[in-house]
Design an enzyme around this catalytic site. Structure first.
Site, PDB file in Angstrom:
ATOM      1  N   VAL A   1      45.294  29.769  39.304  1.00  0.00           N
ATOM      2  CA  VAL A   1      46.261  28.915  38.596  1.00  0.00           C
ATOM      3  C   VAL A   1      46.888  29.597  37.374  1.00  0.00           C
ATOM      4  O   VAL A   1      47.890  29.118  36.849  1.00  0.00           O
ATOM      5  CB  VAL A   1      45.638  27.566  38.147  1.00  0.00           C
TER       6      VAL A   1
ATOM      7  N   LYS B   1      40.507  23.948  25.480  1.00  0.00           N
ATOM      8  CA  LYS B   1      40.517  22.515  25.786  1.00  0.00           C
ATOM      9  C   LYS B   1      41.202  21.724  24.660  1.00  0.00           C
ATOM     10  O   LYS B   1      41.870  20.719  24.930  1.00  0.00           O
ATOM     11  CB  LYS B   1      39.091  22.004  26.027  1.00  0.00           C
TER      12      LYS B   1
ATOM     13  N   TYR C   1      36.568  28.528  25.018  1.00  0.00           N
ATOM     14  CA  TYR C   1      36.669  27.316  25.848  1.00  0.00           C
ATOM     15  C   TYR C   1      37.100  26.115  24.989  1.00  0.00           C
ATOM     16  O   TYR C   1      38.002  25.359  25.362  1.00  0.00           O
ATOM     17  CB  TYR C   1      35.312  27.072  26.501  1.00  0.00           C
TER      18      TYR C   1
ATOM     19  N   ASN D   1      42.447  20.478  37.300  1.00  0.00           N
ATOM     20  CA  ASN D   1      40.985  20.441  37.147  1.00  0.00           C
ATOM     21  C   ASN D   1      40.370  21.831  37.011  1.00  0.00           C
ATOM     22  O   ASN D   1      39.304  21.973  36.410  1.00  0.00           O
ATOM     23  CB  ASN D   1      40.382  19.706  38.361  1.00  0.00           C
TER      24      ASN D   1
HETATM   25  P1  NAP Z   1      32.779  24.324  38.704  1.00  0.00           P
HETATM   26  O1  NAP Z   1      31.779  23.645  39.569  1.00  0.00           O
HETATM   27  O2  NAP Z   1      32.466  25.664  38.145  1.00  0.00           O
HETATM   28  O3  NAP Z   1      34.144  24.417  39.543  1.00  0.00           O
HETATM   29  C1  NAP Z   1      35.250  25.078  39.003  1.00  0.00           C
HETATM   30  C2  NAP Z   1      36.392  25.010  39.988  1.00  0.00           C
HETATM   31  O4  NAP Z   1      37.516  25.684  39.391  1.00  0.00           O
HETATM   32  C3  NAP Z   1      36.092  25.710  41.304  1.00  0.00           C
HETATM   33  O5  NAP Z   1      36.632  24.946  42.360  1.00  0.00           O
HETATM   34  C4  NAP Z   1      36.834  27.049  41.176  1.00  0.00           C
HETATM   35  O6  NAP Z   1      37.343  27.526  42.417  1.00  0.00           O
HETATM   36  C5  NAP Z   1      38.019  26.630  40.316  1.00  0.00           C
HETATM   37  N1  NAP Z   1      38.608  27.757  39.595  1.00  0.00           N
HETATM   38  C6  NAP Z   1      38.023  28.593  38.696  1.00  0.00           C
HETATM   39  N2  NAP Z   1      38.913  29.503  38.270  1.00  0.00           N
HETATM   40  C7  NAP Z   1      40.079  29.229  38.914  1.00  0.00           C
HETATM   41  C8  NAP Z   1      41.372  29.792  38.900  1.00  0.00           C
HETATM   42  N3  NAP Z   1      41.665  30.857  38.133  1.00  0.00           N
HETATM   43  N4  NAP Z   1      42.333  29.256  39.709  1.00  0.00           N
HETATM   44  C9  NAP Z   1      42.061  28.191  40.514  1.00  0.00           C
HETATM   45  N5  NAP Z   1      40.854  27.613  40.558  1.00  0.00           N
HETATM   46  C10 NAP Z   1      39.883  28.118  39.764  1.00  0.00           C
HETATM   47  O7  NAP Z   1      33.186  23.447  37.454  1.00  0.00           O
HETATM   48  P2  NAP Z   1      33.207  21.864  37.195  1.00  0.00           P
HETATM   49  O8  NAP Z   1      32.031  21.548  36.373  1.00  0.00           O
HETATM   50  O9  NAP Z   1      33.467  21.122  38.446  1.00  0.00           O
HETATM   51  O10 NAP Z   1      34.484  21.775  36.221  1.00  0.00           O
HETATM   52  C11 NAP Z   1      35.727  21.217  36.610  1.00  0.00           C
HETATM   53  C12 NAP Z   1      36.547  20.924  35.359  1.00  0.00           C
HETATM   54  O11 NAP Z   1      35.831  20.009  34.528  1.00  0.00           O
HETATM   55  C13 NAP Z   1      36.804  22.147  34.485  1.00  0.00           C
HETATM   56  O12 NAP Z   1      38.104  22.084  33.957  1.00  0.00           O
HETATM   57  C14 NAP Z   1      35.787  22.021  33.381  1.00  0.00           C
HETATM   58  O13 NAP Z   1      36.193  22.672  32.199  1.00  0.00           O
HETATM   59  C15 NAP Z   1      35.749  20.526  33.221  1.00  0.00           C
HETATM   60  N6  NAP Z   1      34.516  20.028  32.579  1.00  0.00           N
HETATM   61  C16 NAP Z   1      33.300  20.157  33.187  1.00  0.00           C
HETATM   62  C17 NAP Z   1      32.172  19.665  32.537  1.00  0.00           C
HETATM   63  C18 NAP Z   1      30.798  19.735  33.147  1.00  0.00           C
HETATM   64  O14 NAP Z   1      29.847  19.333  32.461  1.00  0.00           O
HETATM   65  N7  NAP Z   1      30.641  20.197  34.365  1.00  0.00           N
HETATM   66  C19 NAP Z   1      32.291  19.048  31.291  1.00  0.00           C
HETATM   67  C20 NAP Z   1      33.537  18.950  30.704  1.00  0.00           C
HETATM   68  C21 NAP Z   1      34.648  19.437  31.361  1.00  0.00           C
HETATM   69  P3  NAP Z   1      36.556  28.588  43.366  1.00  0.00           P
HETATM   70  O15 NAP Z   1      35.118  28.114  43.435  1.00  0.00           O
HETATM   71  O16 NAP Z   1      37.281  28.503  44.662  1.00  0.00           O
HETATM   72  O17 NAP Z   1      36.689  29.910  42.720  1.00  0.00           O
END
Ligand code: NAP
Length: 268
Positions: A68, A163, A159, A94
């Site tokens: 992205v 954000k 990060y 996302n």
């Molecule tokens: P995750 O399990 O690590 O998944 C991250 C996703 O982002 C994966 O599908 C990955 O795709 C994709 N991604 C990473 N780099 C990318 C890029 N350059 N282009 C396109 N796709 C990319 O993380 P998550 O916990 O589900 O997090 C999702 C969102 O929620 C993020 O924005 C994160 O900052 C936010 N968030 C998460 C938490 C938490 O506690 N988990 C808390 C606050 C906010 P691939 O696997 O195909 O590479």
């Protein structure tokens, strides 16, 4: 009539191959939307999720790979999406990534990587989506931020900065697109159990998080995804330019930094 209804809507979820993004795809499809799943490296996960949801809900599903943060790749992704699901009504920015790094040691490349995925990515995708939504008479853009858009955290300066930028990006975008009938909402999770933080949860222990989070539990991906589905629907038609925090009151808690006995438990 109070069920979330997204029939006829077309959605793109970036980083939809796993974690929160995959659950958002599940909820949008369950509400009747066609969903285009973007992945970065995990084509197989995106492919099998698309197949599963198409079979389960009878909606049109598609998937495509793109970083992205790469403008050329994002343009190609949107062109593919136009062909496969016919346009866009809902964009969920996302895709995200973090790493633990101290500012005095952080490599410039790591700063750029984290800022690019978490902030430039939503800019590039919103630009492509916004042009299409303007032409089609409206839409919804949902940015997945974090409680760290306002809560600073040691080791996450890149990060947190990204954000915080995304939070303001959402607000400015809502001003720019409101007269095009495009709503913009920021959804900011607290601690949600996914691959992103599984190691950290294991390091401290789940029970520690349960103590720190006032509601007494770590969040799950459905906590976030069901809010996204609601925000994407017409039921949220007047919610625009604001932030929703989904964190069990975690960001209101200072317990890990300033432990004090709960009221009524002061040994008097
Ligand atoms: P995750 O399990 O690590 O998944 C991250 C996703 O982002 C994966 O599908 C990955 O795709 C994709 N991604 C990473 N780099 C990318 C890029 N350059 N282009 C396109 N796709 C990319 O993380 P998550 O916990 O589900 O997090 C999702 C969102 O929620 C993020 O924005 C994160 O900052 C936010 N968030 C998460 C938490 C938490 O506690 N988990 C808390 C606050 C906010 P691939 O696997 O195909 O590479």
């Amino acid at each position: 009539m109070n069920r979330i209804d997204l029939k006829g809507k077309r959605a793109l979820v970036t980083g939809g191959s796993q974690g929160i993004g995959a659950e958002i795809c599940r909820h949008l499809a369950a509400c009747g939307a066609s969903v285009f799943i973007n992945y970065n490296r995990n084509e197989e996960k995106a492919r099998s999720l698309a197949k599963e949801l198409e079979q389960r809900h009878g909606v049109k599903m598609a998937y495509g790979g793109a970083n992205v943060a790469n403008a050329k790749a994002v343009k190609a992704l949107f062109a593919q999406m136009d062909k496969e699901i016919g346009g866009i009504d809902i964009l969920v920015n996302n895709a995200g990534s973090e790493s633990v790094s101290h500012v005095l040691e952080m490599a410039e490349a790591e700063w750029d990587r984290v800022l690019d995925i978490n902030l430039k990515g939503p800019f590039l995708c919103s630009q492509e989506a916004g042009k299409r939504m303007e032409k089609d008479g409206g839409g919804v853009i949902i940015n997945i931020s974090s409680i760290h858009d306002v809560v600073p955290r040691l080791g996450l300066i890149h990060y947190c900065s990204a954000k915080a930028g995304l939070k303001m990006f959402s607000k400015c975008l809502s001003l720019e697109l409101a007269d095009k009938n495009v709503r913009v909402v920021s959804i900011a999770p607290g601690a949600i159990e996914t691959d992103m933080n599984r190691d950290e949860i294991a390091k401290f222990g789940k029970d520690k998080f349960e103590d720190w989070i006032p509601q007494g539990r770590i969040g799950n991906v459905a906590d976030v995804a069901q809010t996204v589905a609601f925000m994407a629907s017409d039921m949220a038609d007047y919610i625009n330019g604001t932030d929703i925090y989904i964190d069990g009151a975690y960001m209101n808690s200072t317990i890990p930094y300033d432990p004090r006995p709960a009221r009524g438990d002061q040994g008097e």
